[in-house]
Write a protein that holds these residues in place. Sequence first.
Motif, PDB file in Angstrom:
ATOM      1  N   PHE A   1      59.639  30.499  86.633  1.00 24.59           N
ATOM      2  CA  PHE A   1      60.028  28.905  86.775  1.00 24.59           C
ATOM      3  C   PHE A   1      58.729  28.179  85.884  1.00 24.59           C
ATOM      4  N   ILE A   2      59.230  27.616  84.867  1.00 27.01           N
ATOM      5  CA  ILE A   2      58.053  26.984  83.962  1.00 27.01           C
ATOM      6  C   ILE A   2      58.232  25.647  83.759  1.00 27.01           C
ATOM      7  N   LEU A   3      57.177  24.786  84.259  1.00 26.39           N
ATOM      8  CA  LEU A   3      57.157  23.505  84.230  1.00 26.39           C
ATOM      9  C   LEU A   3      56.514  22.640  83.026  1.00 26.39           C
ATOM     10  N   LYS A   4      57.171  22.018  82.255  1.00 26.72           N
ATOM     11  CA  LYS A   4      56.414  21.404  81.011  1.00 26.72           C
ATOM     12  C   LYS A   4      56.315  19.881  81.265  1.00 26.72           C
ATOM     13  N   VAL A   5      55.139  19.484  80.864  1.00 26.07           N
ATOM     14  CA  VAL A   5      54.760  18.023  81.114  1.00 26.07           C
ATOM     15  C   VAL A   5      55.178  17.340  79.943  1.00 26.07           C
ATOM     16  N   GLY A   6      56.070  16.249  80.073  1.00 24.41           N
ATOM     17  CA  GLY A   6      56.640  15.397  79.616  1.00 24.41           C
ATOM     18  C   GLY A   6      55.996  13.838  79.472  1.00 24.41           C
ATOM     19  N   LYS A   7      56.377  12.987  78.463  1.00 22.43           N
ATOM     20  CA  LYS A   7      55.657  11.902  78.361  1.00 22.43           C
ATOM     21  C   LYS A   7      55.725  10.959  79.771  1.00 22.43           C
ATOM     22  N   SER A   8      54.963  10.019  80.035  1.00 29.85           N
ATOM     23  CA  SER A   8      54.889   9.209  81.153  1.00 29.85           C
ATOM     24  C   SER A   8      56.185   8.389  81.089  1.00 29.85           C
ATOM     25  N   GLY A   9      56.861   8.460  82.484  1.00 32.12           N
ATOM     26  CA  GLY A   9      58.027   7.888  82.511  1.00 32.12           C
ATOM     27  C   GLY A   9      58.779   8.089  84.022  1.00 32.12           C
ATOM     28  N   LEU A  10      60.040   8.416  83.689  1.00 31.32           N
ATOM     29  CA  LEU A  10      60.599   8.781  85.036  1.00 31.32           C
ATOM     30  C   LEU A  10      61.522  10.167  84.810  1.00 31.32           C
ATOM     31  N   SER A  11      61.432  10.804  85.959  1.00 28.17           N
ATOM     32  CA  SER A  11      61.928  12.256  85.730  1.00 28.17           C
ATOM     33  C   SER A  11      62.624  12.157  87.086  1.00 28.17           C
ATOM     34  N   TYR A  12      63.771  13.368  87.109  1.00 32.28           N
ATOM     35  CA  TYR A  12      64.479  13.527  88.506  1.00 32.28           C
ATOM     36  C   TYR A  12      64.977  14.944  88.604  1.00 32.28           C
ATOM     37  N   THR A  13      65.109  15.431  90.036  1.00 32.99           N
ATOM     38  CA  THR A  13      65.610  16.492  90.119  1.00 32.99           C
ATOM     39  C   THR A  13      66.721  16.564  91.377  1.00 32.99           C
ATOM     40  N   ILE A  14      67.453  17.512  91.323  1.00 32.36           N
ATOM     41  CA  ILE A  14      68.460  17.536  92.442  1.00 32.36           C
ATOM     42  C   ILE A  14      68.218  18.821  93.401  1.00 32.36           C
ATOM     43  N   ASP A  15      67.750  18.628  94.741  1.00 33.80           N
ATOM     44  CA  ASP A  15      67.656  19.908  95.525  1.00 33.80           C
ATOM     45  C   ASP A  15      68.787  19.936  96.309  1.00 33.80           C
ATOM     46  N   ASP A  16      69.475  21.400  96.169  1.00 32.25           N
ATOM     47  CA  ASP A  16      70.805  21.419  96.912  1.00 32.25           C
ATOM     48  C   ASP A  16      70.947  23.115  97.093  1.00 32.25           C
ATOM     49  N   LYS A  17      72.066  23.422  97.819  1.00 30.17           N
ATOM     50  CA  LYS A  17      72.257  24.723  98.138  1.00 30.17           C
ATOM     51  C   LYS A  17      73.698  24.946  98.472  1.00 30.17           C
ATOM     52  N   LYS A  18      74.379  26.084  98.321  1.00 27.07           N
ATOM     53  CA  LYS A  18      75.832  26.321  98.703  1.00 27.07           C
ATOM     54  C   LYS A  18      75.862  26.179 100.251  1.00 27.07           C
ATOM     55  N   GLY A  19      76.856  25.684 100.985  1.00 30.76           N
ATOM     56  CA  GLY A  19      76.962  25.410 102.376  1.00 30.76           C
ATOM     57  C   GLY A  19      76.346  24.242 103.007  1.00 30.76           C
ATOM     58  N   ARG A  20      75.525  23.823 102.239  1.00 31.06           N
ATOM     59  CA  ARG A  20      74.989  22.477 102.638  1.00 31.06           C
ATOM     60  C   ARG A  20      75.944  21.175 102.457  1.00 31.06           C
ATOM     61  N   PRO A  21      76.122  20.211 103.454  1.00 28.29           N
ATOM     62  CA  PRO A  21      77.107  19.202 103.079  1.00 28.29           C
ATOM     63  C   PRO A  21      76.424  18.096 102.321  1.00 28.29           C
ATOM     64  N   TYR A  22      74.941  18.178 101.944  1.00 28.98           N
ATOM     65  CA  TYR A  22      74.326  17.049 101.289  1.00 28.98           C
ATOM     66  C   TYR A  22      73.476  17.568 100.385  1.00 28.98           C
ATOM     67  N   PHE A  23      72.936  16.726  99.419  1.00 30.65           N
ATOM     68  CA  PHE A  23      71.833  17.153  98.600  1.00 30.65           C
ATOM     69  C   PHE A  23      70.956  16.163  98.246  1.00 30.65           C
ATOM     70  N   ASN A  24      69.548  16.129  97.839  1.00 30.38           N
ATOM     71  CA  ASN A  24      68.825  14.971  97.790  1.00 30.38           C
ATOM     72  C   ASN A  24      68.414  15.010  96.206  1.00 30.38           C
ATOM     73  N   PHE A  25      68.388  13.625  95.600  1.00 26.79           N
ATOM     74  CA  PHE A  25      68.329  13.502  94.394  1.00 26.79           C
ATOM     75  C   PHE A  25      66.958  12.617  94.257  1.00 26.79           C
ATOM     76  N   ASN A  26      66.010  13.494  93.614  1.00 30.43           N
ATOM     77  CA  ASN A  26      64.445  13.050  93.786  1.00 30.43           C
ATOM     78  C   ASN A  26      64.049  12.526  92.472  1.00 30.43           C
ATOM     79  N   ILE A  27      63.668  11.233  92.336  1.00 29.12           N
ATOM     80  CA  ILE A  27      63.002  10.657  91.462  1.00 29.12           C
ATOM     81  C   ILE A  27      61.505  10.226  91.386  1.00 29.12           C
ATOM     82  N   THR A  28      60.718  10.647  90.403  1.00 28.48           N
ATOM     83  CA  THR A  28      59.309  10.381  90.213  1.00 28.48           C
ATOM     84  C   THR A  28      59.207   9.607  89.219  1.00 28.48           C
TER      85      THR A  28
END
Length: 337
Positions: free
Chosen positions: A190-217
Amino acid sequence: MKINKAKIKKYLKNLKIKKKIIELKENIIELKRKLDKHGKKGYIVLGIILVFLLTTITFGRYIYNEIRDFYLSSKNFYFNSDKLTTNRAIYQVENWSAVDPYTITINLNNSKNNLVHTSSDINYEISYLCSSNVLCSVNSTGGTLYSSEGSSYFNAVMTPNDIFKVGDEAFIEITVKSTYPYKKTLRGRFILKVGKSGLSYTIDDKKGRPYFNFNITNTIDYYLVKEAFGNYSVNDRIDRLTYISLEDIDKRKCLSAEVTLTFDPEKVILDTTNTAYLKKENYTIVKINGYDYINSITFRMDSESSEVVKFYKADTNLDYTYPIVNNTSIINFNYSE
């Protein structure tokens, strides 16, 4: 006099190794002499041969892993992951903020499909290595994937340990090896590459789980004046400390970032107990079968802050993890300063 056969055997073995090394050095010298004789063309031919050999070795390893997977399947042995593979999956996350720790959830399972599973428990070990500019941790060193449960998971966390600039990278490589009843190795980098100052987001999820989290930085370290007040004009920049000292009425006239999330309520439903919803600036609705459903929301984010927005899934068998697992996000993300 007693003869130590083990020492003699070891001596002869070392002698053979030394001879091989000497032969290898002589071969390298001879190869260089021939290449020098033929000039540039000789090095080009050597380069082509090396590329061919490397490609052949890589392809051969892939074929071996496929054959071994087939063999293990014939034994009704299934040991899989949503992110790790036998041929080492590689993921790259763009626009990493390099501010907050980055968590990767690795899911393991013993299934071929919804109906076919491994009947025995599976013992496994976990190891990892990472670049020196991050501190890495994994909350498990291994365990047992019980046949009655069918799945398990663990988390790997990458925490910035250096000063990063745009374009810098950090990585973690995770290896999971089953040790019983059969051996199988799963890997992922897993490679993380630094981007320009601003906003980024990820989704944390897995099969079988009824929800997911949308993470914003939000890594923007300032506010822009949107409505003139006092000594400030429109589009003036204000640092965080100055912003904190302002009266609430003047804070409303400044903005670091305004986020808009758009989504399909037939696939995902917004959790309206989220702080993002409670502090919303705007939202839109759509009618489905005579009922109103929220399909977009707009809210403000403070400078250098993060937000977690929870969504419920219509189909719990789906995994919306982003950017790892999926190349596109189920949530449409936009922001303005």
